[in-house]
Design a protein around this motif. Structure first.
Motif, short mmCIF file in Angstrom:
data_model
loop_
_atom_site.label_atom_id
_atom_site.label_comp_id
_atom_site.label_asym_id
_atom_site.label_seq_id
_atom_site.Cartn_x
_atom_site.Cartn_y
_atom_site.Cartn_z
N ALA B 15 41.65 42.90 39.10
CA ALA B 15 41.30 41.48 38.99
C ALA B 15 41.48 41.06 37.55
O ALA B 15 40.68 41.42 36.68
CB ALA B 15 39.86 41.27 39.45
N CYS B 16 42.53 40.30 37.27
CA CYS B 16 42.77 39.83 35.90
C CYS B 16 41.70 38.81 35.53
O CYS B 16 41.52 37.83 36.26
CB CYS B 16 44.13 39.15 35.79
N PRO B 17 40.96 39.03 34.46
CA PRO B 17 39.99 38.01 34.05
C PRO B 17 40.67 36.66 33.90
O PRO B 17 41.74 36.55 33.31
CB PRO B 17 39.48 38.53 32.71
N ASN B 18 40.09 35.64 34.51
CA ASN B 18 40.63 34.28 34.45
C ASN B 18 42.03 34.17 35.06
O ASN B 18 42.76 33.22 34.77
CB ASN B 18 40.68 33.73 33.02
N GLY B 19 42.38 35.13 35.90
CA GLY B 19 43.73 35.13 36.45
C GLY B 19 43.80 35.71 37.84
O GLY B 19 42.80 35.79 38.55
N PRO B 20 45.00 36.14 38.23
CA PRO B 20 45.23 36.58 39.61
C PRO B 20 44.72 38.00 39.86
O PRO B 20 44.25 38.68 38.96
CB PRO B 20 46.76 36.53 39.71
N PHE B 21 44.86 38.44 41.11
CA PHE B 21 44.74 39.86 41.45
C PHE B 21 46.12 40.47 41.24
O PHE B 21 47.11 39.97 41.78
CB PHE B 21 44.34 40.05 42.92
N LEU B 22 46.19 41.56 40.50
CA LEU B 22 47.44 42.33 40.44
C LEU B 22 47.32 43.45 41.45
O LEU B 22 46.35 44.20 41.43
CB LEU B 22 47.65 42.93 39.04
N VAL B 23 48.32 43.57 42.32
CA VAL B 23 48.26 44.57 43.37
C VAL B 23 49.47 45.50 43.24
O VAL B 23 50.61 45.04 43.22
CB VAL B 23 48.26 43.91 44.77
N ARG B 24 49.18 46.78 43.15
CA ARG B 24 50.24 47.79 43.08
C ARG B 24 50.15 48.67 44.31
O ARG B 24 49.06 49.08 44.71
CB ARG B 24 50.10 48.65 41.83
N GLY B 25 51.29 49.00 44.88
CA GLY B 25 51.27 49.88 46.05
C GLY B 25 51.99 49.21 47.21
O GLY B 25 52.43 48.07 47.13
N ASP B 26 52.07 49.97 48.28
CA ASP B 26 52.77 49.45 49.46
C ASP B 26 51.83 48.57 50.25
O ASP B 26 50.88 49.06 50.85
CB ASP B 26 53.25 50.60 50.35
N ILE B 27 52.07 47.29 50.24
CA ILE B 27 51.24 46.38 51.02
C ILE B 27 52.12 45.47 51.85
O ILE B 27 53.30 45.27 51.54
CB ILE B 27 50.33 45.50 50.12
N ALA B 28 51.57 44.97 52.94
CA ALA B 28 52.25 43.96 53.75
C ALA B 28 51.35 42.74 53.75
O ALA B 28 50.16 42.85 54.02
CB ALA B 28 52.46 44.47 55.16
#
Lengths: 395, 79
Positions: B15-28
């Motif tokens: 969870a980037c402070p004041n920003g988006p969620f950064l997601v790493r990995g295989d997701i759909a």
């Protein structure tokens, strides 16, 4: 003399395989030497066209550089010096056609380049306002300081103009001017990879991997831009528009190259990258909207759509893990990180403002190459026919 | 991400402070077309994605940086 084909030429071979993407083929050939803009580039062109082991018997290049630096009002906007530096850096990138590749590391030429770099770095440090450092220098606080530095104000900039007012010709000029960097996008920052360790190194590779298409050559940002140019009816061969690229645009790219090619400036390079990424998504969204307004299709706008999304990711990684991570490892580099970020805003801003000012005054945003003047070309003096002299006096 | 950490889990969210969620990995990610009519850049191949936390991105569920201009904050400003 034979010049070994540059790395990019493998793309041309790959193109023969079924399914390989061979669009953007303009990236496979080195650029040609463009026209000189003054005594420095005139002298440099003569040197570069000689074989490295048989340089011109008399080259006044070092003297021309010293004289030009002394006389220049502003090295950062001096087209002659900036073009010379650009050519010299290009020896490290894609190379220059018909130029002996051994010039890249020729000590005398490197000394000439160092003179220009010394003046340029001094000019940047003199003119760029570096913000006060954050009170705490952990990665998160460095990232927030960079976000604060790069935050958009209310003023309408180039991307706003493109969104709502630019004419088709102005959009074309913009695509041409940007191409100096975007056809080699990410390359200037890649120089820093071997100079980093741990978290910062991992973060830079993560960002760059995305820039280069994460294993898919057709999604490489350089390739996206080449395809965008071709779809817009422009020549995607690198350097083909160099004669109409102004000094500010050259300076912005040279700033990246200078930061990247000097280990001691790695802090500045990472600050530059963070600022660059942080000032990308929102402008790219506006540019995409403007290009669509002008009737361009996805084949042109894809590059900008990609950047809206990619740079929203990259700005977080670059600010926090890359620039912030570097400062945690090497706290003494904080000042340079902030300098690099501020320098990015300054040089990119000058290039954009220069173009916008020209457009709003009804002028071309590109450089108008002057007619070739004999005095700029080092060579035997020729008698000027008298009738031409009369025309020039009256003109 | 420092040396010596255990191997990365399959999917990680930061969870980037004041920003988006950064997601790493295989997701759909399944997104209703009505929510994102503009389409946009292909997203299923990106190794790291930024998911909108502020709710005002024009390319939701992906971040487009709009959080920066609306003053979206998740942490108080630094003194």
């Amino acid at each position: 003399m034979t010049i070994a084909p540059p790395m990019d030429s493998r793309t041309a071979d790959d193109a023969s395989r079924p399914g390989a993407d061979n669009r953007g083929s303009g990236l496979t050939r080195p650029m040609s030497l463009s026209s000189p803009r003054g005594p420095v580039t005139a002298a440099l062109a003569v040197v570069l066209r000689s074989p490295v082991d048989q340089p011109p018997i008399v080259s006044d290049l070092p003297a021309q550089i010293d004289r030009a630096i002394g006389a220049s009002v502003d090295v950062l906007s001096d087209g002659d010096l900036q073009l010379a530096l650009f050519w010299l850096y290009e020896l490290h990138y894609g190379g220059i056609a018909d130029v002996d590749e051994r010039w890249e590391w020729q000590p005398g030429l490197l000394a000439c380049r160092a003179s220009i770099e010394h003046a340029m770095e001094a000019a940047l440090r003199d003119s760029v306002h570096v913000p006060a450092p954050p009170a705490q220098t952990d990665a998160e606080n460095v990232a927030q300081a960079l976000f604060a530095l790069t935050a958009e104000g209310d003023e309408q900039r180039l991307s706003h103009y493109i969104r709502s007012e630019a004419t088709p010709e102005q959009a074309r000029e913009f695509l041409i001017a940007r191409s100096l960097y975007t056809l080699k996008e990410a390359d200037p920052h890649s120089w820093a990879i071997p100079r980093l360790r741990g978290r910062a190194k991992s973060a830079l590779v993560e960002v760059q991997s995305d820039e280069y298409g994460a294993g898919r050559a057709e999604r490489m940002h350089q390739q996206l831009y080449a395809r965008a140019m071709e779809a817009a009816g422009l020549d995607s061969n690198y350097g083909s528009y160099l004669d109409v690229i102004d000094a500010h645009t050259l300076c912005a790219l040279n700033t990246m190259s200078m930061f990247g090619l000097h280990r001691r400036l790695r802090g500045a390079l990472l600050g530059h990258l963070a600022a660059y990424e942080m000032t990308s998504s929102l402008p790219c969204q506006r540019i995409a909207a403007g290009l669509r307004r002008l009737g361009y299709g996805d084949d042109v706008v894809d590059y900008y759509d990609e950047h809206v999304e990619a740079d929203a990711v990259h700005e977080q990684i670059a600010g926090r893990d890359l620039a912030g991570g570097l400062v945690e490892q090497e706290p003494e580099l904080l000042a340079d990180v902030l300098f690099g970020a501020a320098a990015c805003l300054a040089v990119e801003g000058r290039a954009a403002d220069h173009m916008l000012a020209a457009w709003t005054e009804g002028r071309s945003g590109l450089r108008t190459p002057p007619r070739t003047h004999r005095g700029l070309v080092s060579g035997p003096k020729k008698r000027i026919p008298s009738k031409r002299r009369r025309v020039r006096d009256g003109g | 991400m420092t040396v010596g950490e255990p191997a990365r889990k399959h999917v990680e969210v930061f969870a980037c402070p004041n920003g988006p969620f950064l997601v790493r990995g295989d997701i759909a990610i399944e997104v209703d077309d009505a929510e994102n009519p503009g389409g946009g850049a292909r997203r299923d191949e990106r190794r790291v994605v930024a998911l909108c936390r502020c709710g005002t991105s024009s390319i939701r569920p992906y971040c487009d940086g709009t959080h920066k201009v609306i003053g979206f904050r998740t942490v108080p400003p630094a003194r």
